[in-house]
Design a protein around this motif. Structure first.
Motif, PDB file in Angstrom:
ATOM      1  N   UNK A   1      -0.555   6.248 -11.489  1.00 15.77           N
ATOM      2  CA  UNK A   1       0.589   6.082 -12.394  1.00 15.77           C
ATOM      3  C   UNK A   1       1.781   6.914 -11.936  1.00 15.77           C
ATOM      4  N   UNK A   2       1.529   8.124 -11.437  1.00 12.99           N
ATOM      5  CA  UNK A   2       2.625   8.960 -10.947  1.00 12.99           C
ATOM      6  C   UNK A   2       3.303   8.320  -9.750  1.00 12.99           C
ATOM      7  N   UNK A   3       2.521   7.776  -8.830  1.00 16.16           N
ATOM      8  CA  UNK A   3       3.097   7.115  -7.658  1.00 16.16           C
ATOM      9  C   UNK A   3       3.914   5.892  -8.075  1.00 16.16           C
ATOM     10  N   UNK A   4       3.403   5.124  -9.036  1.00 13.29           N
ATOM     11  CA  UNK A   4       4.087   3.909  -9.469  1.00 13.29           C
ATOM     12  C   UNK A   4       5.223   4.196 -10.438  1.00 13.29           C
TER      13      UNK A   4
ATOM     14  N   UNK B   1       0.847  -1.197   0.000  1.00 11.85           N
ATOM     15  CA  UNK B   1       0.000   0.000   0.000  1.00 11.85           C
ATOM     16  C   UNK B   1       0.877   1.238   0.000  1.00 11.85           C
ATOM     17  N   UNK B   2       0.282   2.379  -0.354  1.00 11.17           N
ATOM     18  CA  UNK B   2       0.950   3.676  -0.327  1.00 11.17           C
ATOM     19  C   UNK B   2      -0.020   4.713   0.203  1.00 11.17           C
TER      20      UNK B   2
ATOM     21  N   UNK C   1      -8.145   2.139  -4.587  1.00  8.62           N
ATOM     22  CA  UNK C   1      -7.849   3.470  -4.056  1.00  8.62           C
ATOM     23  C   UNK C   1      -8.983   3.897  -3.135  1.00  8.62           C
ATOM     24  N   UNK C   2      -8.638   4.520  -2.026  1.00  6.27           N
ATOM     25  CA  UNK C   2      -9.626   5.040  -1.080  1.00  6.27           C
ATOM     26  C   UNK C   2      -9.508   6.552  -0.968  1.00  6.27           C
TER      27      UNK C   2
ATOM     28  N   UNK D   1      -5.112   6.698  -0.406  1.00  5.59           N
ATOM     29  CA  UNK D   1      -4.452   5.425  -0.114  1.00  5.59           C
ATOM     30  C   UNK D   1      -4.584   4.517  -1.324  1.00  5.59           C
ATOM     31  N   UNK D   2      -3.483   3.893  -1.706  1.00  7.07           N
ATOM     32  CA  UNK D   2      -3.455   2.942  -2.807  1.00  7.07           C
ATOM     33  C   UNK D   2      -3.129   1.569  -2.243  1.00  7.07           C
TER      34      UNK D   2
END
Length: 393
Positions: A318-321, A273-274, A293-294, A283-284
């Motif tokens: 996508x930006x986070x990953x 999670x992130x 995603x929440x 939250x991912x």
């Protein structure tokens, strides 16, 4: 004597298991065709796979939830890291960092710049003490709302835990969450989530456990009145409890939660999670076939259509990953009355487990558990309702 439990969400299941273990015969009634309430899994025809109707992150200090899982033989269905690590990503700066708590009660992680929130100083963490000592009328943002610790940790934590924006949210329930987890040390703050799904962890094992012990389970049956002289636990949403018991005072202001599920097979990679700040995404949760995603306290985003919110959230994912991926099939689930608004005024409306009527006890995350509306609070309320009812029988 048979005890009736109305509502088969986690509060009702918790009460049913506690009373069954105490040797009582249970009749569990649920208006919906399935158990679990706001914490269940189902097969989504649009995505062609099984998803949770919401995302829930537990911590190892959630002792009531873990005891419930041990009782029904499902503790092994949770997964999570061996360290209290919480990865975050700031969309505005495109920087990531990981909050790393040490296991023991002495929080030496605060003294290590590589473990704490970037840009914070030791003195900033006195905000945690202010939350632990919060009084009933204190609000989160006026109490601790300034500086990088608030912006990068306490604000997203408050929104997630309280499902209410920090400028109006009561600080005391957030302090209660911290007291049971972070304050006890990193060993009580290990992130935990369902390996397969919420139903596979919290619901299906409980139903099997109850059936094996002779409980009577009824689904698709709405109870329209409370029979007199029948020991009953009312484990329904507050507005339903008010319909069945008009004299009851209950919370009557609510906040929504928006969950998005993107079907994108990742292979057998380990689930993780992130936390995300600076965008819509909060939250991912990365799983084998679905990225979820929440977005909490989602009333503020009610003007957005499903297509718009899905497009923006996927861009942020996508930006986070660090990847550029085409928008995959998705499902947007918007729970309009996910929890009561965690304000001081609404907290004052939370009843305890004893109802105004004899032989009727109350359960639900909206009752006065001392916690916000969480899985831990729901399960704790079921235990408290069982004890309150048994004291009257």
């Amino acid at each position: 004597m048979k005890i009736q439990i109305i509502g088969a969400g986690l509060a009702g299941l918790s009460a049913a298991c506690a009373l069954t273990e105490a040797g009582h015969q249970i009749m569990l009634s649920e208006a919906a065709p399935q158990a679990g309430g706001r914490a269940r899994s189902y097969f989504d025809k649009q995505l062609g796979c099984r998803i949770d109707n919401g995302n829930h992150l537990l911590l190892s200090g959630n002792k009531d939830a873990l005891r419930y899982l041990r009782r029904i033989g499902a503790e092994h269905t949770l997964t999570g890291p061996d360290e209290a690590n919480f990865p975050f990503h700031d969309l505005k700066t495109n920087r990531g960092w990981t909050l790393r708590l040490n296991h023991g009660r002495i929080p030496w992680w605060i003294a290590a710049p590589s473990r704490r929130v970037p840009g914070t100083r030791l003195a900033d963490y006195l905000a945690l003490k202010r939350l632990l000592q919060a009084r009933p009328g204190d609000l989160v943002e006026p109490l601790v709302g300034h500086g990088p610790l608030y912006e990068r940790l306490l604000e997203p934590l408050a929104i997630a835990a309280l499902n209410t924006m920090p400028d109006i949210a009561a600080a005391q329930p957030l302090g209660a969450v911290l007291a049971e987890t972070v304050e006890r040390g990193g060993f009580a703050a290990l992130p935990r989530w369902a390996r397969l799904g919420l139903s596979e962890s919290f619901v299906d094992p409980a139903l099997a456990w109850l059936q094996q012990r002779g409980a009577e389970l009824r689904f698709g049956e709405r109870v329209t009145h409370l029979p007199p002289n029948q020991p009953t636990i009312l484990a329904v949403p507050p507005w339903v409890a008010k319909e069945l018991m008009p004299e009851l005072d209950v919370p009557d202001a609510f906040e929504s939660i928006c969950n998005l599920h993107f079907k994108t097979p990742r292979g057998p990679a380990e689930a993780t999670f992130h936390g995300v700040i600076g965008g819509l995404t909060e939250w991912i949760f990365l799983r084998e076939t679905v990225i979820s995603v929440t977005i909490s306290a989602a009333n503020r985003h009610a003007h957005l259509g499903q297509e718009a919110i899905a497009a923006q959230v996927w861009q942020e994912v996508c930006q986070v990953l660090g990847q550029t991926l085409k928008l995959p099939p998705y499902r947007v689930l918007w729970e309009k009355r996910a929890t009561f608004a965690c304000t001081p005024a609404q907290l004052a409306k939370r009843p305890g487990p004893r109802s105004p009527r004899p032989l009727v006890a109350l359960a639900g995350d909206w009752t006065d558990t001392g916690l916000p509306a969480t899985i831990e609070g729901a399960i704790r309320s079921g235990e408290a309702a069982a004890k309150a009812l048994l004291s009257q029988i």
